[in-house]
Design a protein around this motif. Structure first.
Motif, PDB file in Angstrom:
ATOM      1  N   LEU A   1       0.814  -1.371   0.045  1.00 23.46           N
ATOM      2  CA  LEU A   1       0.007  -0.062   0.066  1.00 23.46           C
ATOM      3  C   LEU A   1       0.883   1.394   0.151  1.00 23.46           C
ATOM      4  O   LEU A   1       1.797   1.230   0.862  1.00 23.46           O
ATOM      5  N   VAL A   2       0.458   2.262  -0.802  1.00 22.10           N
ATOM      6  CA  VAL A   2       1.140   3.419  -0.917  1.00 22.10           C
ATOM      7  C   VAL A   2       0.207   4.630  -1.202  1.00 22.10           C
ATOM      8  O   VAL A   2      -0.788   4.288  -1.662  1.00 22.10           O
ATOM      9  N   ALA A   3       0.660   5.778  -0.784  1.00 27.00           N
ATOM     10  CA  ALA A   3      -0.416   6.996  -1.091  1.00 27.00           C
ATOM     11  C   ALA A   3      -0.113   7.486  -2.620  1.00 27.00           C
ATOM     12  O   ALA A   3       0.755   7.513  -3.230  1.00 27.00           O
ATOM     13  N   GLU A   4      -1.048   7.758  -3.186  1.00 26.21           N
ATOM     14  CA  GLU A   4      -1.080   8.369  -4.673  1.00 26.21           C
ATOM     15  C   GLU A   4      -0.660   9.871  -4.441  1.00 26.21           C
ATOM     16  O   GLU A   4      -0.106  10.272  -5.557  1.00 26.21           O
ATOM     17  N   ARG A   5      -1.046  10.451  -3.417  1.00 28.82           N
ATOM     18  CA  ARG A   5      -0.825  11.991  -3.295  1.00 28.82           C
ATOM     19  C   ARG A   5      -0.996  12.688  -1.868  1.00 28.82           C
ATOM     20  O   ARG A   5      -1.284  11.716  -1.073  1.00 28.82           O
TER      21      ARG A   5
END
Length: 340
Positions: free
Chosen positions: A322-326
């Protein structure tokens, strides 16, 4: 004393002749023992001096305790348990020093200072009609002498000066510290290298399969060390719901397979959130009981909070983490002056 008369209809009327509540006056002051007995006065003098002397000794003891006692020494006191020996000693000596001065002054005033009673009658508080009329005439004469009604340039410039003067009181407030400017508008998540979602406790990266429906996890930005100042804005919590439980489709698009990420900072006073009720998907702030519905995109449903919880758009990278898009689409935490 009352007298009774007939009112002409056979009924008796009572008339007040004497005031039943006569003014008792003031009691005459009686001399104190120290006023008439020099030995008693000397004894009181010694008592006052002893109290002041006790205060002096306690002050010296305060300094000695501060210098001589190890700050790390612990003392067990009955009723208080374990306390710092230095703090306990300083508190006792300071209290004795202050009480010695206070009790000494009270004893001095009650026993030795002049005790003569003086009475001053209160004059009428209202001005006479003549004085009132005279003041009004003076005010009218002063207004006429100032020529303000006729001199528009004067009173207009005076109004401008009075309106501008508060600026001299406001400008010095700048010395209270630097303004936040744009620093509160973004977080660490804005950096593409810092968008990994890692567990707050272990620092491990998170995969979607690590979370079950109804679970909650505290998240920090990965990709490097994070300062407390950065974490105060970037702390996030992720909650996994079943996709059909997410009621706001626009907010569902910011999540991933029912996993939603919200700011962990309450939008009311900045308290950390964490009291999650799975059955209702409500998040409660422990400080002032603001309640947010995470199934509706963090909407405020109760309490003093005025703004919804900011949501962090997330996805997975090529490795399945999981990663943040912005960054957040709006500032996190409480409102502030420069928020645009």
């Amino acid at each position: 004393m009352n007298e009774h008369t007939d009112d002409g209809h056979g009924a008796e009327l009572a008339h007040l002749v004497d005031d039943p509540f006569a003014d008792p006056g003031l009691h005459h002051g009686e001399p104190r023992r120290t006023d008439v007995d020099e030995r008693a006065a000397k004894r009181a003098e010694r008592q006052v001096a002893a109290l002041f002397g006790l205060s002096t000794v306690a002050t010296v003891a305060f300094v000695v305790c501060f210098v001589a006692i190890d700050p790390h020494t612990v003392l067990r006191v009955l009723g208080l348990g374990k306390v710092s020996a230095m703090n306990f000693a300083l508190g006792i000596t300071l209290a004795i020093s202050m009480l010695g001065i206070g009790f000494g002054q009270i004893h001095w005033a009650r026993k030795l200072m002049n005790s003569e009673e003086m009475v001053q009658e209160r004059h009428p508080m209202k001005s006479s009609a003549a004085d009132t009329a005279e003041v009004l005439e003076m005010a009218k004469a002063g207004a006429a002498d100032s020529a303000l009604p006729r001199r528009k340039l004067i009173w207009m410039s005076l109004a401008g000066a009075m309106a501008a003067f508060p600026v001299t009181l406001i400008i010095p407030l700048r010395d209270l510290g630097p303004l936040p400017k744009k620093t509160l508008l973004s977080t660490v998540w804005a950096d593409p290298k810092r968008r990994q979602l890692v567990q707050a406790n272990s620092g491990a990266r998170v995969r979607p399969e690590d979370m079950e429906a109804g679970s909650l996890m505290s998240i920090h930005p990965g990709g490097g060390e994070i300062t407390q100042e950065e974490l105060a804005k970037a702390a996030v919590m992720i909650i996994r719901m079943r996709p059909e439980e997410v009621l706001n489709q626009a907010e569902a698009n910011k999540g991933y397979q029912g996993i939603m990420a919200f700011s962990k900072i309450c939008s009311h006073a900045g308290c950390p959130l964490g009291l999650y009720e799975h059955s209702t998907h409500h998040m409660l702030c422990p400080c002032h009981q603001s309640t947010f519905d995470l199934a509706k995109g963090g909407k405020v449903i109760f309490g003093p909070a005025a703004r919804n919880l900011p949501q962090l758009a997330i996805t997975v990278d090529k490795d399945g983490y999981l990663v943040a898009e912005r960054d957040f689409d709006e500032p996190v935490g409480p409102s502030f002056w420069e928020r645009s």
